[in-house]
Design a protein around this motif. Structure first.
Motif, PDB file in Angstrom:
ATOM      1  N   PRO A 228       0.861  -1.184   0.000  1.00 20.93           N
ATOM      2  CA  PRO A 228       0.000   0.000   0.000  1.00 20.93           C
ATOM      3  C   PRO A 228       0.899   1.236   0.000  1.00 20.93           C
ATOM      4  N   LEU A 229       0.574   2.209  -0.830  1.00 25.78           N
ATOM      5  CA  LEU A 229       1.482   3.321  -1.081  1.00 25.78           C
ATOM      6  C   LEU A 229       0.855   4.636  -0.637  1.00 25.78           C
ATOM      7  N   GLY A 230       1.698   5.549  -0.192  1.00 29.21           N
ATOM      8  CA  GLY A 230       1.229   6.872   0.186  1.00 29.21           C
ATOM      9  C   GLY A 230       2.269   7.921  -0.140  1.00 29.21           C
ATOM     10  N   PHE A 231       1.824   9.170  -0.218  1.00 26.17           N
ATOM     11  CA  PHE A 231       2.729  10.273  -0.518  1.00 26.17           C
ATOM     12  C   PHE A 231       2.401  11.461   0.382  1.00 26.17           C
ATOM     13  N   ILE A 232       3.452  12.066   0.894  1.00 26.16           N
ATOM     14  CA  ILE A 232       3.320  13.342   1.593  1.00 26.16           C
ATOM     15  C   ILE A 232       3.922  14.401   0.681  1.00 26.16           C
ATOM     16  N   ILE A 233       3.152  15.401   0.329  1.00 25.51           N
ATOM     17  CA  ILE A 233       3.689  16.546  -0.406  1.00 25.51           C
ATOM     18  C   ILE A 233       3.867  17.653   0.619  1.00 25.51           C
ATOM     19  N   ALA A 234       5.131  17.902   0.960  1.00 26.50           N
ATOM     20  CA  ALA A 234       5.393  18.812   2.077  1.00 26.50           C
ATOM     21  C   ALA A 234       6.865  19.235   2.109  1.00 26.50           C
ATOM     22  N   PRO A 235       7.112  20.448   2.613  1.00 25.77           N
ATOM     23  CA  PRO A 235       6.110  21.502   2.786  1.00 25.77           C
ATOM     24  C   PRO A 235       5.799  22.145   1.441  1.00 25.77           C
ATOM     25  N   ILE A 236       4.554  22.480   1.235  1.00 28.59           N
ATOM     26  CA  ILE A 236       4.125  23.092  -0.017  1.00 28.59           C
ATOM     27  C   ILE A 236       4.409  24.591   0.055  1.00 28.59           C
ATOM     28  N   PHE A 237       5.169  25.082  -0.914  1.00 28.57           N
ATOM     29  CA  PHE A 237       5.531  26.499  -0.954  1.00 28.57           C
ATOM     30  C   PHE A 237       4.715  27.223  -2.025  1.00 28.57           C
ATOM     31  N   TYR A 238       4.445  28.479  -1.753  1.00 28.82           N
ATOM     32  CA  TYR A 238       3.712  29.346  -2.671  1.00 28.82           C
ATOM     33  C   TYR A 238       4.708  30.326  -3.277  1.00 28.82           C
ATOM     34  N   THR A 266      -2.806   6.977  -0.818  1.00 25.59           N
ATOM     35  CA  THR A 266      -3.122   8.094   0.073  1.00 25.59           C
ATOM     36  C   THR A 266      -2.198   9.273  -0.201  1.00 25.59           C
ATOM     37  N   PHE A 267      -2.721  10.464   0.049  1.00 28.28           N
ATOM     38  CA  PHE A 267      -1.937  11.693  -0.054  1.00 28.28           C
ATOM     39  C   PHE A 267      -2.147  12.523   1.205  1.00 28.28           C
ATOM     40  N   GLU A 268      -1.063  13.108   1.692  1.00 28.28           N
ATOM     41  CA  GLU A 268      -1.091  14.040   2.814  1.00 28.28           C
ATOM     42  C   GLU A 268      -0.465  15.341   2.333  1.00 28.28           C
ATOM     43  N   LEU A 269      -1.152  16.438   2.507  1.00 24.27           N
ATOM     44  CA  LEU A 269      -0.724  17.729   1.973  1.00 24.27           C
ATOM     45  C   LEU A 269      -0.463  18.697   3.126  1.00 24.27           C
ATOM     46  N   ILE A 270       0.761  19.206   3.194  1.00 24.38           N
ATOM     47  CA  ILE A 270       1.153  20.063   4.314  1.00 24.38           C
ATOM     48  C   ILE A 270       1.793  21.333   3.770  1.00 24.38           C
ATOM     49  N   SER A 271       1.163  22.466   4.005  1.00 26.57           N
ATOM     50  CA  SER A 271       1.713  23.744   3.556  1.00 26.57           C
ATOM     51  C   SER A 271       2.877  24.166   4.459  1.00 26.57           C
ATOM     52  N   THR A 289      20.183  31.213   4.001  1.00 24.68           N
ATOM     53  CA  THR A 289      18.935  30.668   3.460  1.00 24.68           C
ATOM     54  C   THR A 289      18.025  31.758   2.904  1.00 24.68           C
ATOM     55  N   ASP A 290      17.265  31.387   1.877  1.00 23.20           N
ATOM     56  CA  ASP A 290      16.228  32.291   1.395  1.00 23.20           C
ATOM     57  C   ASP A 290      14.844  31.677   1.575  1.00 23.20           C
ATOM     58  N   LEU A 291      14.720  30.774   2.571  1.00 22.97           N
ATOM     59  CA  LEU A 291      13.403  30.256   2.918  1.00 22.97           C
ATOM     60  C   LEU A 291      12.450  31.413   3.204  1.00 22.97           C
ATOM     61  N   PRO A 292      11.220  31.347   2.717  1.00 25.09           N
ATOM     62  CA  PRO A 292      10.272  32.435   2.966  1.00 25.09           C
ATOM     63  C   PRO A 292       9.783  32.401   4.415  1.00 25.09           C
ATOM     64  N   MET A 293      10.372  33.231   5.251  1.00 31.18           N
ATOM     65  CA  MET A 293      10.022  33.233   6.684  1.00 31.18           C
ATOM     66  C   MET A 293       9.797  34.660   7.179  1.00 31.18           C
ATOM     67  N   GLU A 294       9.079  35.449   6.410  1.00 30.28           N
ATOM     68  CA  GLU A 294       8.748  36.808   6.816  1.00 30.28           C
ATOM     69  C   GLU A 294       7.407  36.775   7.562  1.00 30.28           C
ATOM     70  N   GLU A 295       7.457  37.075   8.868  1.00 25.06           N
ATOM     71  CA  GLU A 295       6.248  36.963   9.684  1.00 25.06           C
ATOM     72  C   GLU A 295       5.107  37.834   9.168  1.00 25.06           C
ATOM     73  N   SER A 296       5.434  39.008   8.625  1.00 28.08           N
ATOM     74  CA  SER A 296       4.376  39.932   8.190  1.00 28.08           C
ATOM     75  C   SER A 296       3.582  39.408   6.998  1.00 28.08           C
ATOM     76  N   ASP A 297       4.135  38.417   6.285  1.00 34.04           N
ATOM     77  CA  ASP A 297       3.426  37.830   5.150  1.00 34.04           C
ATOM     78  C   ASP A 297       2.489  36.697   5.569  1.00 34.04           C
ATOM     79  N   ARG A 298       2.549  36.309   6.832  1.00 33.63           N
ATOM     80  CA  ARG A 298       1.837  35.111   7.278  1.00 33.63           C
ATOM     81  C   ARG A 298       0.756  35.444   8.297  1.00 33.63           C
ATOM     82  N   LYS A 299      -0.028  34.436   8.575  1.00 32.27           N
ATOM     83  CA  LYS A 299      -1.025  34.498   9.645  1.00 32.27           C
ATOM     84  C   LYS A 299      -0.482  33.728  10.838  1.00 32.27           C
TER      85      LYS A 299
END
Length: 341
Positions: A228-238, A266-271, A289-299
């Motif tokens: 039985p197979l499953g996939f996690i797509i994570a973390p999903i970036f915008y 199965t699929f598990e999707l994690i933003s 790093t240039d990971l998008p981690m600007e607090e003002s852009d997030r909730k």
């Protein structure tokens, strides 16, 4: 991708009282891996590194072999009933990894050799919940594939659950060294999951991991072995072009999976999300790093464990969810999307 080879290893003396410990010691000696002894697998000294970055890199090349002394398993809601303690950490260096926060500044790899005792405790939990099925997660704090060729822990675990009517096992990996597991007698009781992402995300942030092509090819092998197979797509970036990249990922998967693997998928999707503490740790370890981690852009949102995290704004979350769930439903109409967060 080359197999993980430890730069150094530490053994608890008690690990040599177990057959797996003796066999692992002999393998490492034959590979010319320097071996030292440590009083506890929880507190290892002797890993070099003058800066946080050096200590992190050296820890990722350090293997610690120990004995799991606690008989209690941690819970693993909502994905499983219990964590199965086989190993900890992995040699990959994904910039966003939550283990960089939970495992401290030196996230060395750790494996447990008293596997029969661990199985005995798992049987106890299975009997307690009978006649219901009990699920165990094997990768809550690790990626178990890179050390499998040394330990055989996953093979033993898969066959253990294959022989238990009421026991089920699941784990996830980013790695592609799956050939030794294809012959295991799993009896459909192990869900073999792969963590996937857009090609550019893997290239930029998932250091020391196989490419998306290698992971998808490995998934095809696993499907051919009847798991039985499953996939996690994570973390999903915008990001600009995100739809095209994630769409290409699903198209590559569609081209690899045989028809008979699609009925129980199965699929598990994690933003993408981050905490303040995680951001600080990431910047210590990956200052460029240039990971998008600007607090003002997030909730800002409080999580189930009492701490706050920064997630995408509601309209962005809705856009990601609508696109991916729609694409998945069209490409894999019989698959189960377990959740989107």
């Amino acid at each position: 991708m080359k197999s993980f080879v430890p730069k150094r290893a530490f053994f608890e003396p008690g690990a040599l009282d177990y057959l797996m410990g003796k066999e692992l010691y002999e393998k490492l000696q034959a590979m010319n891996v320097p071996v030292q002894f440590t009083g506890s697998h929880n507190r290892v000294t002797g890993i070099p590194g003058k800066t946080p970055q050096e200590a992190f890199r050296e820890a990722k090349r350090t293997l610690v072999v120990g004995v799991r002394k606690s008989t209690d398993f941690a819970s693993c809601k909502p994905s499983a009933h219990y964590q199965l303690p086989l190993n900890t950490s992995c040699p990959s260096m994904c910039e966003y990894c939550y283990l960089a926060t939970t495992l401290g500044k030196k996230p060395y790899l750790r494996v447990y050799v008293n596997i029969e005792e661990i199985f005995e405790q798992a049987e106890t939990y299975i009997k307690e919940r009978a006649p219901e099925i009990t699920w165990f997660e094997g990768a809550a704090t690790s990626d178990p594939i890179p050390t499998e060729y040394l330990t055989g822990l996953l093979f033993k675990t898969i066959e253990f659950f294959g022989s238990h009517e009421l026991g089920r096992f699941r784990f996830v990996t980013k790695h592609d060294k799956v050939d030794t597991l294809l012959s295991a007698r799993h009896n459909g009781h192990t869900r073999f999951r792969f963590s996937l992402n857009a090609a550019s995300v893997i290239e930029k942030y998932e250091h020391v991991t196989p490419s998306i092509i290698e992971r998808v090819a490995a998934a095809g092998k696993v499907a051919g072995a009847g798991y039985p197979l499953g996939f996690i797509i994570a973390p999903i970036f915008y990001f600009p072009g995100w739809q095209k990249e994630y769409g290409s990922l699903l198209e590559a998967l569609d081209a690899q999976l045989p028809d008979d693997a699609r009925g129980d998928l199965t699929f598990e999707l994690i933003s993408h999300r981050f905490t303040k503490r995680a951001k600080n740790n990431i910047l210590d370890l990956f200052p460029e790093t240039d990971l998008p981690m600007e607090e003002s852009d997030r909730k800002f949102k409080y999580g189930q464990f009492g701490y706050g995290k920064y997630i995408y704004q509601p309209e962005v979350m809705a856009e990601i969810k609508d696109y991916l769930t729609g694409k998945l439903s069209a490409t894999f109409p019989h698959a189960k999307i377990e959740y989107f967060v």
